[in-house]
Design an enzyme around this catalytic site. Structure first.
Site, PDB file in Angstrom:
ATOM      1  N   ARG A   1       0.810  -1.217   0.000  1.00 21.96           N
ATOM      2  CA  ARG A   1       0.000   0.000   0.000  1.00 21.96           C
ATOM      3  C   ARG A   1       0.844   1.268   0.000  1.00 21.96           C
ATOM      4  O   ARG A   1       0.321   2.365  -0.185  1.00 21.96           O
ATOM      5  CB  ARG A   1      -0.954  -0.012   1.196  1.00 21.96           C
TER       6      ARG A   1
ATOM      7  N   TYR B   1      40.295  24.267  -9.916  1.00 20.37           N
ATOM      8  CA  TYR B   1      40.245  23.027 -10.705  1.00 20.37           C
ATOM      9  C   TYR B   1      40.697  23.321 -12.127  1.00 20.37           C
ATOM     10  O   TYR B   1      40.146  24.202 -12.799  1.00 20.37           O
ATOM     11  CB  TYR B   1      38.820  22.476 -10.689  1.00 20.37           C
TER      12      TYR B   1
END
Length: 458
Positions: free
Chosen positions: A14, A385
């Site tokens: 359910r 980076y």
């Protein structure tokens, strides 16, 4: 050694989701983890989880922390416990606690106190029960002078029995040797054709053993969820209980709309939690803070007298008297030191921001070590980076980083140094120097007129 068996094989059809029911979350943690946590807090570590539907999800979640066994067919609660017989036989001299993996509100105090009663009274089985205002739908506990005589389900109860407010939580302490014996005698002689764990009580009583019930002071130990509505109610109950605990400890809530606080979160007295705030994991908030509105703080520490406004903070440390926000993200591995100020639309990632440093607005500081009393102008970026590896920047005490400066890591700005607005810094800056690193300005007269004509034609 005492054992724990957690029944976690339910599918929860359910719920309309393809996962075991105990894996659904209450306040961000699986119901199974709530149950395991209560056991661990009680000092119980010999745990076996009985899995069933999508059992591999249980194994993946536990990551080998505890033993698991598979109930390949769902043939009743006693049948689930039978799958753990080899587990119990390894430690058959003590006691075994049986818990439901989808009843998250079992607590350590109930576990410990019920075990103490179980041992003191020499019980073969002790049912953990609760007294509730509305017992409809639950099994009623039928008592005698010597303990309990039976558990009567709602559909089988008489009108008088339906008035009983003491109900079965589905949690039990057994003498392990007695449970092993009783399981061998359980049959499927019932309307459902299943092996019921409650039948072990009748079997043990029939052998002259003692059965009793421990009434928990926590009325929520019986609560579970069979559908999404029930799961919502579990979350609501947990949320309200936790907020109530913090209210008693001197935390201020002027409004609780949208506020969610995890069960392990600690908050100091005098702190105000504003609407929309979510505090989860091992978060610790100090005294006299203002947190919110709309903050998300996860697995982080916040010191005293700190104000966070529209802040998301993950796996980081924020010290005393810090002011952050609005619209700031503190990513994992960051440390914001005492007296720092971080303004709107700033992101800090895996960096140390020193004492008294100001990062005013529209700035990204990633993989950097920033000293004390540094000032960042608008639009500064630490370029950490290069597409292959990440490098760190070091910005020493009392530096001044001009607007729209790019610090291309690895680079160090020395103590008291300045960078001119619009510079892209690619080399170390000595202490007390001014760094100006800009491209030469080139003018092309009339260029814009030509571009404007072409645009008009289009």
């Amino acid at each position: 050694m005492d054992n724990v068996i957690i029944l976690a094989g339910g599918q929860g059809k359910r719920m309309k989701a393809d996962m075991p029911k105990p894996m659904f979350k209450v306040l961000g943690e699986t119901m199974l983890e709530w149950v395991i946590g209560a056991c661990e807090k009680s000092g119980l570590s010999n745990i076996c989880v009985v899995k069933g539907y999508k059992g591999e999800m249980i194994d993946e979640y536990l990551g080998g922390r505890y033993e698991t066994v598979l109930q390949a067919e769902r043939l009743g609660t006693a049948h689930a416990v039978m799958q753990a017989i080899p587990f119990m036989e390894k430690n058959s001299d003590g006691n075994t606690l049986v818990l439901c993996g989808d009843a998250p509100f079992i607590d350590s105090q109930t576990i410990n106190n019920s075990l103490a009663m179980h041992k003191e009274n020499g019980n073969s089985v002790t049912v953990i029960t609760s007294e509730v205002e509305n017992p409809f739908g639950y099994g009623r506990i039928i008592r005698s002078e010597n303990g309990i005589t039976s558990i009567v389900e709602e559909k089988d109860a008489t009108d008088e029995q339906k008035k009983i407010r003491e109900i079965n939580s589905g949690a039990y302490w057994f003498k392990t040797s007695d449970l092993l014996e009783a399981l061998s005698l359980v049959t499927t002689n019932n309307s459902q054709g299943e092996y019921y764990l409650t039948d072990t009580i009748y079997i043990l009583l029939g052998k002259g053993k003692k059965a009793d019930a421990f009434i928990s002071e926590n009325p929520d130990v019986v609560l579970g969820a069979n559908d999404r509505k029930g799961l919502l109610m579990l979350n609501k109950t947990a949320r309200e209980n936790i907020i109530g605990k913090h209210l008693e400890n001197g935390v201020e809530f002027t409004c609780t709309d949208g506020i969610t606080i995890g069960r392990d979160v600690e908050i100091g007295e005098g702190t105000q939690i504003l609407s929309g705030t979510v505090l989860t994991g091992k978060t610790v908030i100090g005294k006299n803070c203002v947190i919110g509105p709309d903050c998300i703080i996860e697995n982080s520490t916040v010191g005293d007298n700190t104000k966070l406004n529209y802040v998301q903070c993950y796996d980081s440390q924020i010290d005393d008297s810090v002011k952050i926000g609005p619209f700031v993200q503190i990513r994992p591995g960051s440390h914001i030191m005492t007296g720092a100020k971080i303004g709107d639309f700033v992101e800090i990632k895996n960096s140390v921001i020193g004492e008294g440093t100001a990062v005013a607005h529209l700035t990204y500081v990633g993989d950097s070590d920033v000293g004390a009393y540094v000032n960042f102008g608008c639009g500064v970026v630490t370029v950490n980076y290069d597409g292959e590896k990440k490098s760190r920047c070091t910005i020493e005490d009392n530096s001044f980083i001009g607007c729209n400066t790019n610090l291309v890591a690895p680079v160090t700005v020395g103590k008291g140094a300045y960078t001119a607005a619009g510079s892209t810094i690619t080399r170390d800056v000595p202490p007390d120097a001014l760094a100006i690193e800009r491209a030469k300005l080139e003018m092309r007269e009339g260029y814009a007129i030509k571009k404007l004509k072409n645009r008009k034609k289009k």
